[in-house]
Design an enzyme around this catalytic site. Structure first.
Site, PDB file in Angstrom:
ATOM      1  N   CYS A 191       0.820  -1.217   0.000  1.00  0.00           N
ATOM      2  CA  CYS A 191       0.000   0.000   0.000  1.00  0.00           C
ATOM      3  C   CYS A 191       0.855   1.269   0.000  1.00  0.00           C
ATOM      4  O   CYS A 191       1.428   1.607  -1.018  1.00  0.00           O
ATOM      5  CB  CYS A 191      -1.001  -0.029   1.146  1.00  0.00           C
ATOM      6  SG  CYS A 191      -2.319  -1.211   0.829  1.00  0.00           S
ATOM      7  N   HIS A 233      -3.910  -5.460   0.489  1.00  0.00           N
ATOM      8  CA  HIS A 233      -3.478  -6.045   1.753  1.00  0.00           C
ATOM      9  C   HIS A 233      -3.456  -7.574   1.685  1.00  0.00           C
ATOM     10  O   HIS A 233      -4.503  -8.217   1.845  1.00  0.00           O
ATOM     11  CB  HIS A 233      -4.413  -5.586   2.876  1.00  0.00           C
ATOM     12  CG  HIS A 233      -4.180  -4.172   3.297  1.00  0.00           C
ATOM     13  ND1 HIS A 233      -3.286  -3.828   4.288  1.00  0.00           N
ATOM     14  CD2 HIS A 233      -4.696  -3.003   2.838  1.00  0.00           C
ATOM     15  CE1 HIS A 233      -3.271  -2.518   4.434  1.00  0.00           C
ATOM     16  NE2 HIS A 233      -4.118  -1.999   3.556  1.00  0.00           N
ATOM     17  N   GLU A 242      -2.333  -9.544   3.874  1.00  0.00           N
ATOM     18  CA  GLU A 242      -2.536 -10.133   5.205  1.00  0.00           C
ATOM     19  C   GLU A 242      -4.007 -10.216   5.574  1.00  0.00           C
ATOM     20  O   GLU A 242      -4.376 -10.920   6.514  1.00  0.00           O
ATOM     21  CB  GLU A 242      -1.783  -9.305   6.252  1.00  0.00           C
ATOM     22  CG  GLU A 242      -2.507  -8.102   6.804  1.00  0.00           C
ATOM     23  CD  GLU A 242      -2.657  -6.953   5.810  1.00  0.00           C
ATOM     24  OE1 GLU A 242      -3.442  -6.037   6.059  1.00  0.00           O
ATOM     25  OE2 GLU A 242      -1.951  -6.985   4.759  1.00  0.00           O
TER      26      GLU A 242
END
Length: 431
Positions: free
Chosen positions: A319, A403, A405
């Site tokens: 990001c 993202h 994760e």
């Protein structure tokens, strides 16, 4: 036959009177004996009558386009200014509340009912809430989840975060899609006029502000926690060898650190202003540039740090880290119309042709046309064709605009951590 008479004893609010005698069916006469008893409402005395079973419209959202949206308040009171963005996630509001990337923003949830599952300590992405306020359609009147420890309203009050509900979030979302993200003011202060709040919204701007410094850690620390085995969904093809990783904290989410640790990394988290020379002295096998809030062009010191580390050690940007890498490689970033915020964005991996359903949260993007020769666009957002990932093999660089994760249902993107491990492994073998 004489009419029967009965006596009724009632307790009435002070100031309320009734005819003390009236005739009932069959000719019986009732005599009412009244005793005064004051009643108050939770929001103050309301005409001396009973407490209202609903909340009053006691808040306003005033946008820079001149629109005014009456609402009901929950959470902290006050007046605050921020950029308003919408998030299309169906759930995960606690992760959103504690994501540092939302600093300087009001988040409007497009899912109509929020608060159903309450909050719990396990779903935190950081130690505090960083967004400025939460805007929702309906606040759930009940909370039901086996992990719940408190309600959303209590949680926001404790964290000093404003929240409003009972306004037309669909209409506001359409306005943001048509006009782009808007600066707004959220207020519960009745002494402030609409014009005053409108002026506040038009005199503040999020562009060009360094929001990273306030959300980054102040000194280095070691991260050791792994993903709880109960939630660890990807344990195949893990490399047992440990790699030393320095994670630059531009507003890092804890689950990024958990996933790296689960893949066998020893992690040292450093502040956003940590010098590149000090990072290299720690002899890392790889460096992570984390997510974070705001405008990447507003933090030139971070871009310079990234430049100094390129080619010295394998790097991975997520990001904000992806945007800083884009600038460090010679590219440019730009502000998107309303950004990407949600858990349902389709991304195509150009190398494999596979499509991932990803979680995203960013208002800026890298312009692929500005990148120099040799930099490869590895991922593309299929909603608008924007750049969602980069690779520069000559300098052992990889990055993602979303993202990996996060697991908003699918776990499609988690393998990106394995790819970073492979990048560090190849680099060590070649040296």
């Amino acid at each position: 036959m004489a009419a029967a008479t009965m006596t009724l004893g009632l307790v009435l609010p002070t100031g309320l009177s009734l005819n003390p005698s009236f005739e009932c069916r069959g000719g019986a006469r009732a005599i009412i004996r009244c005793a005064a008893s004051p009643l108050t409402s939770s929001i103050g005395a309301v005409s001396g009558l009973v407490e209202k079973p609903w909340s009053a419209y006691n808040a306003r959202l005033v946008l820079e386009d001149g629109s005014i949206w009456p609402a009901k308040s929950f959470g902290a009171p006050g007046t605050r200014v921020a950029e308003l963005v919408f998030n299309t996630s169906l759930t995960g509001y606690q992760e959103i509340l504690t994501d540092p990337s939302y600093a300087g923003q009001f988040v409007l949830m497009t899912n109509p009912q929020i608060g159903n599952t309450g909050v719990n300590p396990d779903d935190e992405e950081s130690e505090q809430c960083f967004l400025t306020g939460l805007v929702i359609r309906s606040l759930s009147i009940s909370t039901s989840n086996w992990r719940c420890t408190k309600t959303l309203a209590d949680y926001l009050t404790e964290r000093n975060i404003m929240g409003i509900y009972d306004l037309d979030t669909r209409a506001i979302t359409r306005r943001l899609r048509e006009d782009g993200s808007l600066i707004g003011v959220l207020s519960t202060e009745q002494t402030k006029t609409d014009d005053e709040l409108l002026q506040m919204s038009r005199s503040w701007d999020i562009v060009g502000i360094d929001l990273i410094s306030d959300v980054s850690c102040k000194s280095p620390y070691q991260w050791v926690d792994k993903t709880n085995p109960e939630w660890d969904f990807n344990t195949n093809s893990r490399n047992g060898k440990s790699y030393k990783v320095i994670a630059y904290d531009f507003g890092i989410k804890q689950n990024i650190l958990r996933r790296l640790s689960s893949y066998g990394c020893q992690i040292t988290v450093v502040p956003s202003s940590w010098p590149a020379s000090e990072a290299l002295k720690m002899n890392p096998d790889g460096i992570l540039f984390s997510n974070g809030p705001g405008d990447p062009s507003a933090v030139p010191y971070a871009v310079e740090t990234v430049k100094e580390l390129l080619g010295k050690v394998p790097v991975y940007g997520i990001c904000m880290g992806h945007q800083l890498l884009g600038q460090a490689l010679g590219g440019k970033t730009f502000k998107m119309k309303f950004g990407h915020h949600g858990g349902n964005h389709p991304v195509r991996n150009n190398r494999t042709g596979q499509v991932e359903i990803s979680a995203q949260n960013h208002n800026y993007a890298v312009d692929p046309a500005s990148l120099p020769e040799g930099v490869e666009v590895t991922h593309v957002n299929l909603n608008d064709g924007s750049c969602a990932g980069l690779s520069y093999p000559a300098m052992n660089v990889m990055s993602l605009q979303y993202h990996p994760e996060a697991s908003p249902g699918p776990h499609d993107s988690d393998n990106a951590f394995r790819e970073f491990i492979e990048l560090m492994k190849r680099s060590k073998q070649s040296s």
